[in-house]
Design a protein around this motif. Structure first.
Motif, PDB file in Angstrom:
ATOM      1  N   UNK A  30       0.813  -1.226   0.000  1.00 53.46           N
ATOM      2  CA  UNK A  30       0.000   0.000   0.000  1.00 53.46           C
ATOM      3  C   UNK A  30       0.836   1.260   0.000  1.00 53.46           C
ATOM      4  N   UNK A  31       2.003   1.207   0.630  1.00 56.93           N
ATOM      5  CA  UNK A  31       2.849   2.401   0.694  1.00 56.93           C
ATOM      6  C   UNK A  31       4.271   1.986   1.021  1.00 56.93           C
ATOM      7  N   UNK A  32       5.224   2.835   0.662  1.00 54.83           N
ATOM      8  CA  UNK A  32       6.615   2.613   1.027  1.00 54.83           C
ATOM      9  C   UNK A  32       7.255   3.970   1.306  1.00 54.83           C
ATOM     10  N   UNK A  33       8.337   3.921   2.065  1.00 57.37           N
ATOM     11  CA  UNK A  33       8.965   5.166   2.522  1.00 57.37           C
ATOM     12  C   UNK A  33      10.430   4.878   2.800  1.00 57.37           C
ATOM     13  N   UNK A  34      11.299   5.782   2.389  1.00 58.93           N
ATOM     14  CA  UNK A  34      12.715   5.647   2.716  1.00 58.93           C
ATOM     15  C   UNK A  34      13.035   6.609   3.853  1.00 58.93           C
ATOM     16  N   UNK A  35      13.482   6.050   4.978  1.00 56.49           N
ATOM     17  CA  UNK A  35      13.818   6.841   6.157  1.00 56.49           C
ATOM     18  C   UNK A  35      15.329   6.826   6.344  1.00 56.49           C
TER      19      UNK A  35
END
Length: 129
Positions: A30-35
């Motif tokens: 559903x979603x991805x994020x680079x932290x």
């Protein structure tokens, strides 16, 4: 973010999966994020849980707030030790899972204000009919 070399960080994803046994499709991203820090990674999950918690059923809301108040500390500690983490809540017949994995981000060529290498012009996309 412009990088000149590899940089440690975290790859975060949110998946949903039906817990019903009626042959539904498997997990769906559903979603991805680079932290780029442990606080940034667990904050991404915390913001999502706080945002959806009013719409969750009672059991799922309790799961969410337990993680927000107690589990988040364990998650942050694990992330600081570069260990992967998972947070899940189950609402009705849907399991929502956030994963956070330590990664090494590699720099990519910046395409603005720079010419592409000559070999880039040799690329010919395939025609699909």
């Amino acid at each position: 973010m412009r990088m000149s070399g590899p940089r440690r960080g975290y790859w975060c994803e949110c998946w949903t999966e039906s817990t019903a046994t009626d042959g539904q499709a498997g997990p769906q991203l559903r979603a991805s994020f680079d932290a780029y820090s442990a606080p940034q990674a667990d904050r991404w999950v915390a913001v999502a849980l706080r945002t959806i918690s009013p719409a969750l059923n009672t059991h799922a809301s309790v799961e969410a707030w337990e993680w927000l108040y107690e589990g988040r500390v364990r998650t942050r500690r694990a992330l600081l030790q570069m260990q992967p983490c998972t947070v899940s809540v189950t609402h009705a017949d849907t399991r929502i899972t956030w994963t956070i994995r330590p990664v090494l981000f590699l720099p990519f060529a910046h395409r603005q204000a720079a010419e592409l290498p000559a070999c880039a012009l040799d690329f010919k996309p395939r025609q699909t009919d």
